[in-house]
Design a protein around this motif. Structure first.
Motif, mmCIF file in Angstrom:
data_model
loop_
_atom_site.group_PDB
_atom_site.id
_atom_site.type_symbol
_atom_site.label_atom_id
_atom_site.label_comp_id
_atom_site.label_asym_id
_atom_site.label_seq_id
_atom_site.Cartn_x
_atom_site.Cartn_y
_atom_site.Cartn_z
ATOM 1 N N ARG A 1 0.813 -1.219 0.000
ATOM 2 C CA ARG A 1 0.000 0.000 0.000
ATOM 3 C C ARG A 1 0.838 1.256 0.000
ATOM 4 O O ARG A 1 0.338 2.348 -0.276
ATOM 5 N N PRO B 1 -10.279 -10.078 3.439
ATOM 6 C CA PRO B 1 -10.735 -8.878 2.733
ATOM 7 C C PRO B 1 -9.593 -7.957 2.319
ATOM 8 O O PRO B 1 -9.655 -7.325 1.266
ATOM 9 N N MET B 2 -8.525 -7.894 3.151
ATOM 10 C CA MET B 2 -7.382 -7.060 2.806
ATOM 11 C C MET B 2 -6.709 -7.566 1.524
ATOM 12 O O MET B 2 -6.385 -6.791 0.615
ATOM 13 N N MET C 1 -8.070 -9.503 -0.837
ATOM 14 C CA MET C 1 -8.978 -9.379 -1.969
ATOM 15 C C MET C 1 -9.037 -7.934 -2.464
ATOM 16 O O MET C 1 -9.140 -7.682 -3.672
ATOM 17 N N ALA C 2 -8.979 -6.978 -1.532
ATOM 18 C CA ALA C 2 -8.991 -5.567 -1.935
ATOM 19 C C ALA C 2 -7.739 -5.224 -2.734
ATOM 20 O O ALA C 2 -7.796 -4.495 -3.735
ATOM 21 N N LEU C 3 -6.585 -5.740 -2.308
ATOM 22 C CA LEU C 3 -5.330 -5.480 -3.036
ATOM 23 C C LEU C 3 -5.356 -6.131 -4.415
ATOM 24 O O LEU C 3 -4.912 -5.528 -5.401
ATOM 25 N N GLY D 1 -8.048 -6.851 -6.177
ATOM 26 C CA GLY D 1 -9.005 -6.094 -6.984
ATOM 27 C C GLY D 1 -8.424 -4.782 -7.478
ATOM 28 O O GLY D 1 -8.647 -4.377 -8.619
ATOM 29 N N SER D 2 -7.652 -4.115 -6.619
ATOM 30 C CA SER D 2 -7.028 -2.849 -7.012
ATOM 31 C C SER D 2 -6.035 -3.055 -8.142
ATOM 32 O O SER D 2 -5.973 -2.275 -9.097
ATOM 33 N N ARG E 1 -7.899 -3.632 -11.409
ATOM 34 C CA ARG E 1 -8.432 -2.378 -11.963
ATOM 35 C C ARG E 1 -7.326 -1.560 -12.606
ATOM 36 O O ARG E 1 -7.530 -0.937 -13.657
#
Length: 409
Positions: free
Chosen positions: A366, A393-394, A396-398, A400-401, A404
């Protein structure tokens, strides 16, 4: 009487000076000039960003080209006159409203010309010899007249893409070199000051490195990335000079005491810390934990962790192929981020060794979003104690980012 080709569109559509210029250009082309329709189409696809047309508009152009029987575009018979229904079928079932919108885009971009009939229908009239004497539809003449222009636009775009690719490769190489050189400097205990000048320690150098990396945009242009590549190259050269200067001054026949100091400096827990431990914890033992790694039940695969946090691999000595390599790399990165031994031990006791290491990799990924890594991991540790934090969730968020970012690129 000679037939008259319409120059204005039927109905409420307006005529613009750009449309007139396209018609004049198509009219001025030599009658004997010929181009391969699929070659010019591929060129237009490459030059698409400069022409301002979308992929779906190009699919409509592709469908229009299929209505021209010959492979070569030449002469006067370049008007195709399919119905909207037939054209929509060849455009993979595109809705009529969408089809009309993309036809207008092609006309405005100067790729085709409307030759509308008196009632707006598309059809052809044949002469006595059975040949088409007059047709109303879409004129493909601009594709012939502007073929050289499309080639130039495509070449310019390809050249810009090559330059952008080279600068991205340069950033990637510098990023990898800097990360590994910083890790080597910290492990080997290389001094960062020369003659009383220079950065205070390797943590400061790593902070400069992360600050530069934080300025890299998600979908950067060549103008945005070139200055960053220059800064990273300069930083890499300076770090390399530090390491080379140390190797020159180091006694080649190291004695036993030097070897012992090397072992001592290899302990990442002995490095400078940015986050001081509380008074009651400063005397706590910071001995490294056992080398035996037991994966907790429900832990996430290493491949998934590296997919979410690929930056951690830049600091690995020989790559990360198993959890032992991962933990060894985190041991190098953790002090760089300013996470104190006490905060690290609390996180390990609460989350487990592997889960805490994954959190460190996520913090590194991050980058500048987290201003105080030590405070952040303490906060997550408190949430984990209360059952309010899960690492899934941490990750999966990374992931997904990153997906994108790839789409935008």
């Amino acid at each position: 009487m000679d037939p008259h080709l319409s120059t204005t569109p039927f109905g409420r559509r307006t005529l613009t000076l750009a449309h007139v210029a396209t018609q004049a250009l198509a009219k001025s082309r030599p009658a004997e000039k010929a181009v391969h329709k699929w070659h010019v189409y591929r060129t237009i696809c490459t030059a698409r960003p400069a022409l301002g047309v979308s992929e779906r508009a190009l699919s409509v152009l592709n469908a229009l080209l299929t209505f021209h029987a010959e492979t070569a575009l030449t002469g006067e018979g370049l008007i195709v006159f399919p119905s909207n229904g037939e054209l929509a079928r060849r455009a993979h079932g595109m809705p009529a409203s969408t089809l009309r919108k993309h036809l207008a885009v092609l006309v405005d971009a100067g790729l085709i010309i409307r030759r509308d009939s008196p009632n707006g229908k598309r059809y052809a009239r044949k002469g006595r010899d059975g040949e088409i004497a007059l047709a109303f539809g879409f004129d493909l003449g601009p594709l012939v007249a502007r073929a050289e222009e499309f080639e130039q636009l495509a070449e310019a775009i390809l050249a810009a893409e090559r330059e952008l690719k080279l600068v991205r490769e340069r950033i990637t190489i510098c990023r990898r070199d800097i990360a590994k050189m910083i890790a080597a400097g910290m492990v080997e205990g290389v001094p960062t000051k020369q003659g009383g000048q220079g950065p205070a320690d390797w943590v400061e150098i790593h902070g400069v490195f992360r600050a530069i990396m934080a300025r890299i945009p998600r979908t950067g242009t060549l103008a945005e990335l070139e200055p960053i590549a220059e800064e990273l190259t300069l930083l890499a050269d300076e770090i390399l000079m530090l390491l080379e200067a140390h190797t020159k001054t180091q006694n080649s026949s190291a004695n036993e005491s030097t070897f012992e100091r090397h072992i001592q400096n290899s302990n990442p827990n002995s490095l400078i810390e940015l986050e001081p431990a509380p008074e009651k914890e400063r005397g706590a033992s910071v001995e490294p934990r056992s080398q035996t790694l037991r994966m907790p039940e429900g832990s996430y695969p290493l491949g998934m962790v590296l997919d979410a946090c690929p930056d951690i691999a830049d600091y690995a000595k020989g790559g990360i192929s198993n959890w032992r390599d991962f933990m060894a790399t985190v041991a190098v990165v953790r002090p760089m981020l300013g996470i104190s031994p006490s905060a690290w031990e609390e996180a390990q006791n609460t989350m487990g060794e592997v889960q805490a290491a994954v959190v460190v990799a996520a913090i590194l990924q991050r980058g500048a979003e987290i201003h105080s890594a030590g405070g952040y991991i303490r906060d997550l540790t408190k949430k984990a104690e209360a059952g309010g934090f899960s690492i899934g969730p941490m990750l999966m968020a990374l992931i997904g980012s990153r997906k994108r970012d790839k789409k935008r690129a």
